[in-house]
Design a protein around this motif. Structure first.
Motif, PDB file in Angstrom:
ATOM      1  N   LEU A 146     -75.539 -12.313   0.340  1.00 26.23           N
ATOM      2  CA  LEU A 146     -74.526 -11.736   1.221  1.00 26.23           C
ATOM      3  C   LEU A 146     -75.121 -10.801   2.259  1.00 26.23           C
ATOM      4  CD1 LEU A 146     -71.818 -11.285  -1.493  1.00 26.23           C
ATOM      5  CD2 LEU A 146     -71.485 -12.521   0.655  1.00 26.23           C
ATOM      6  N   ALA A 147     -76.157 -10.046   1.900  1.00 22.65           N
ATOM      7  CA  ALA A 147     -76.800  -9.176   2.885  1.00 22.65           C
ATOM      8  C   ALA A 147     -77.343 -10.004   4.044  1.00 22.65           C
ATOM      9  CB  ALA A 147     -77.917  -8.365   2.231  1.00 22.65           C
ATOM     10  N   GLN A 148     -77.941 -11.150   3.747  1.00 25.93           N
ATOM     11  CA  GLN A 148     -78.469 -12.024   4.797  1.00 25.93           C
ATOM     12  C   GLN A 148     -77.333 -12.654   5.599  1.00 25.93           C
ATOM     13  OE1 GLN A 148     -81.912 -12.418   5.462  1.00 25.93           O
ATOM     14  NE2 GLN A 148     -81.012 -13.196   7.352  1.00 25.93           N
ATOM     15  N   LEU A 149     -76.261 -13.075   4.922  1.00 24.23           N
ATOM     16  CA  LEU A 149     -75.108 -13.614   5.646  1.00 24.23           C
ATOM     17  C   LEU A 149     -74.574 -12.594   6.645  1.00 24.23           C
ATOM     18  CD1 LEU A 149     -72.961 -15.523   2.974  1.00 24.23           C
ATOM     19  CD2 LEU A 149     -74.126 -16.506   4.958  1.00 24.23           C
ATOM     20  N   TRP A 150     -74.476 -11.328   6.219  1.00 21.81           N
ATOM     21  CA  TRP A 150     -73.970 -10.284   7.110  1.00 21.81           C
ATOM     22  C   TRP A 150     -74.955 -10.043   8.257  1.00 21.81           C
ATOM     23  CZ3 TRP A 150     -70.059  -8.491   9.295  1.00 21.81           C
ATOM     24  CH2 TRP A 150     -70.064  -7.265   9.964  1.00 21.81           C
ATOM     25  N   GLN A 151     -76.229 -10.022   7.948  1.00 18.54           N
ATOM     26  CA  GLN A 151     -77.244  -9.810   8.987  1.00 18.54           C
ATOM     27  C   GLN A 151     -77.184 -10.925  10.041  1.00 18.54           C
ATOM     28  OE1 GLN A 151     -81.197  -9.108   7.526  1.00 18.54           O
ATOM     29  NE2 GLN A 151     -82.105  -9.379   9.537  1.00 18.54           N
ATOM     30  N   ASP A 152     -76.939 -12.152   9.609  1.00 21.93           N
ATOM     31  CA  ASP A 152     -76.895 -13.305  10.512  1.00 21.93           C
ATOM     32  C   ASP A 152     -75.552 -13.476  11.222  1.00 21.93           C
ATOM     33  OD1 ASP A 152     -79.460 -13.814   9.615  1.00 21.93           O
ATOM     34  OD2 ASP A 152     -78.847 -15.465   8.290  1.00 21.93           O
ATOM     35  N   TYR A 153     -74.536 -12.768  10.779  1.00 23.37           N
ATOM     36  CA  TYR A 153     -73.179 -12.927  11.306  1.00 23.37           C
ATOM     37  C   TYR A 153     -73.116 -12.479  12.765  1.00 23.37           C
ATOM     38  CZ  TYR A 153     -68.073 -12.511  11.501  1.00 23.37           C
ATOM     39  OH  TYR A 153     -66.749 -12.637  11.836  1.00 23.37           O
ATOM     40  N   LYS A 154     -72.469 -13.255  13.599  1.00 23.26           N
ATOM     41  CA  LYS A 154     -72.258 -12.881  15.002  1.00 23.26           C
ATOM     42  C   LYS A 154     -71.139 -11.857  15.045  1.00 23.26           C
ATOM     43  CE  LYS A 154     -73.800 -17.262  16.981  1.00 23.26           C
ATOM     44  NZ  LYS A 154     -74.720 -17.523  15.932  1.00 23.26           N
ATOM     45  N   LYS A 155     -71.507 -10.622  15.245  1.00 28.20           N
ATOM     46  CA  LYS A 155     -70.579  -9.494  15.105  1.00 28.20           C
ATOM     47  C   LYS A 155     -69.719  -9.318  16.359  1.00 28.20           C
ATOM     48  CE  LYS A 155     -73.675  -7.523  11.761  1.00 28.20           C
ATOM     49  NZ  LYS A 155     -74.574  -8.633  11.647  1.00 28.20           N
ATOM     50  N   GLN A 156     -68.729 -10.187  16.501  1.00 24.49           N
ATOM     51  CA  GLN A 156     -67.832 -10.129  17.654  1.00 24.49           C
ATOM     52  C   GLN A 156     -66.653  -9.195  17.392  1.00 24.49           C
ATOM     53  OE1 GLN A 156     -67.045 -14.297  17.687  1.00 24.49           O
ATOM     54  NE2 GLN A 156     -68.769 -14.760  19.023  1.00 24.49           N
ATOM     55  N   GLN A 157     -66.210  -9.137  16.163  1.00 34.44           N
ATOM     56  CA  GLN A 157     -65.084  -8.267  15.829  1.00 34.44           C
ATOM     57  C   GLN A 157     -65.599  -6.874  15.501  1.00 34.44           C
ATOM     58  OE1 GLN A 157     -63.026  -9.105  12.191  1.00 34.44           O
ATOM     59  NE2 GLN A 157     -61.209  -7.991  12.839  1.00 34.44           N
ATOM     60  N   LYS A 158     -64.981  -5.871  16.111  1.00 32.77           N
ATOM     61  CA  LYS A 158     -65.403  -4.499  15.874  1.00 32.77           C
ATOM     62  C   LYS A 158     -64.694  -3.944  14.643  1.00 32.77           C
ATOM     63  CE  LYS A 158     -66.713  -3.321  20.512  1.00 32.77           C
ATOM     64  NZ  LYS A 158     -66.227  -4.045  21.621  1.00 32.77           N
ATOM     65  N   LEU A 159     -65.487  -3.341  13.771  1.00 32.18           N
ATOM     66  CA  LEU A 159     -64.981  -2.645  12.585  1.00 32.18           C
ATOM     67  C   LEU A 159     -65.535  -1.235  12.624  1.00 32.18           C
ATOM     68  CD1 LEU A 159     -65.916  -5.106   9.692  1.00 32.18           C
ATOM     69  CD2 LEU A 159     -63.731  -4.930  10.822  1.00 32.18           C
ATOM     70  N   TRP A 160     -64.773  -0.303  12.087  1.00 36.20           N
ATOM     71  CA  TRP A 160     -65.305   1.030  11.956  1.00 36.20           C
ATOM     72  C   TRP A 160     -64.813   1.609  10.636  1.00 36.20           C
ATOM     73  CZ3 TRP A 160     -62.093  -0.808  15.661  1.00 36.20           C
ATOM     74  CH2 TRP A 160     -60.792  -0.338  15.706  1.00 36.20           C
ATOM     75  N   PRO A 161     -65.722   2.288   9.924  1.00 30.19           N
ATOM     76  CA  PRO A 161     -65.340   2.857   8.629  1.00 30.19           C
ATOM     77  C   PRO A 161     -64.398   4.040   8.829  1.00 30.19           C
ATOM     78  CG  PRO A 161     -67.580   3.493   9.197  1.00 30.19           C
ATOM     79  CD  PRO A 161     -67.116   2.558  10.271  1.00 30.19           C
ATOM     80  N   ILE A 162     -63.497   4.186   7.881  1.00 27.22           N
ATOM     81  CA  ILE A 162     -62.594   5.336   7.908  1.00 27.22           C
ATOM     82  C   ILE A 162     -62.734   6.090   6.587  1.00 27.22           C
ATOM     83  CG2 ILE A 162     -60.957   4.181   9.443  1.00 27.22           C
ATOM     84  CD1 ILE A 162     -59.119   4.146   6.762  1.00 27.22           C
ATOM     85  N   GLU A 163     -62.294   7.318   6.607  1.00 25.50           N
ATOM     86  CA  GLU A 163     -62.272   8.073   5.367  1.00 25.50           C
ATOM     87  C   GLU A 163     -61.043   7.661   4.577  1.00 25.50           C
ATOM     88  OE1 GLU A 163     -62.134  12.653   3.834  1.00 25.50           O
ATOM     89  OE2 GLU A 163     -63.243  12.171   5.665  1.00 25.50           O
ATOM     90  N   PHE A 164     -61.276   7.315   3.338  1.00 30.09           N
ATOM     91  CA  PHE A 164     -60.199   6.866   2.456  1.00 30.09           C
ATOM     92  C   PHE A 164     -60.538   7.352   1.069  1.00 30.09           C
ATOM     93  CE2 PHE A 164     -58.061   3.921  -0.400  1.00 30.09           C
ATOM     94  CZ  PHE A 164     -56.820   3.757   0.208  1.00 30.09           C
ATOM     95  N   ARG A 165     -59.685   8.131   0.504  1.00 28.81           N
ATOM     96  CA  ARG A 165     -59.931   8.646  -0.852  1.00 28.81           C
ATOM     97  C   ARG A 165     -59.030   7.947  -1.845  1.00 28.81           C
ATOM     98  NH1 ARG A 165     -63.119  13.213  -0.528  1.00 28.81           N
ATOM     99  NH2 ARG A 165     -63.125  14.181   1.524  1.00 28.81           N
ATOM    100  N   TRP A 166     -59.687   7.351  -2.795  1.00 31.04           N
ATOM    101  CA  TRP A 166     -58.968   6.736  -3.912  1.00 31.04           C
ATOM    102  C   TRP A 166     -59.665   7.238  -5.165  1.00 31.04           C
ATOM    103  CZ3 TRP A 166     -60.221   2.483  -7.355  1.00 31.04           C
ATOM    104  CH2 TRP A 166     -59.118   2.066  -8.120  1.00 31.04           C
ATOM    105  N   PRO A 167     -58.944   7.891  -6.047  1.00 33.18           N
ATOM    106  CA  PRO A 167     -59.591   8.663  -7.114  1.00 33.18           C
ATOM    107  C   PRO A 167     -60.211   7.887  -8.262  1.00 33.18           C
ATOM    108  CG  PRO A 167     -57.219   8.804  -7.338  1.00 33.18           C
ATOM    109  CD  PRO A 167     -57.503   8.070  -6.060  1.00 33.18           C
ATOM    110  N   ARG A 168     -59.899   6.607  -8.421  1.00 33.60           N
ATOM    111  CA  ARG A 168     -60.368   5.938  -9.631  1.00 33.60           C
ATOM    112  C   ARG A 168     -61.796   5.508  -9.528  1.00 33.60           C
ATOM    113  NH1 ARG A 168     -55.420   3.028 -12.625  1.00 33.60           N
ATOM    114  NH2 ARG A 168     -53.947   4.634 -12.193  1.00 33.60           N
TER     115      ARG A 168
END
Length: 162
Positions: free
Chosen positions: A140-162
């Motif tokens: 999966l790391a290689q799949l992600w590295q090879d992926y054509k990153k056309q869609q923009k994603l950005w991490p958000i802060e999300f707290r889930w306690p479990r």
């Protein structure tokens, strides 16, 4: 026990629906872990941004039982059955992987969205970078590295306690 991976998404009161959906999943599945939560623009329609993540868990449930469970959780959180594919969602739960299973019914596994949507592949690769999807030749790391990153994603802060 079978290791599974689940995609979660929402763009209607997304924080609340994702949080509550995770709580419901944790009640039914073992060892639930989550990726980073990512925000992205809606794909295929005009709408509010989505929150997406991938959860990993262990279960004794069958694929059929999981599909029923996910539909019940989605319905509990206001998901309307029969709505358009590209439309706002209160909560969307999709089984991505069920151990090493490859099948067409009751759902297609591995789920095709893994290869086509950054909001699925990136969090899945984050949770299981060395994992190899059944039928794939690279991890999966290689799949992600090879992926054509056309869609923009950005991490958000999300707290889930479990």
């Amino acid at each position: 026990m079978t290791r599974i991976f689940i995609s979660l998404g929402s763009n209607i009161d997304a924080h609340t629906h994702i949080y509550n959906g995770l709580n419901d999943l944790a009640e039914e599945l073992d060892n639930l872990m989550i990726s980073t939560v990512y925000e992205s623009e809606a794909v295929g329609f005009e709408g509010d941004n989505f929150l997406n993540l991938v959860a990993q868990a262990d279960t004794e449930l069958s694929i059929e039982q999981l599909v029923s469970l996910f539909k019940a959780i989605e319905q509990k959180h206001g998901r309307v059955r029969g709505a358009k594919k590209f439309a706002p969602r209160t909560l969307d739960l999709d089984l991505l992987l069920y151990g090493e299973t490859q099948c067409e019914l009751p759902v297609v596994l591995p789920r095709e969205e893994i290869y086509h949507n950054a909001f699925v592949l990136q969090p899945l690769a984050e949770l299981w970078p060395e994992g190899v999807i059944p039928g794939a030749t690279v991890n999966l790391a290689q799949l992600w590295q090879d992926y054509k990153k056309q869609q923009k994603l950005w991490p958000i802060e999300f707290r889930w306690p479990r």
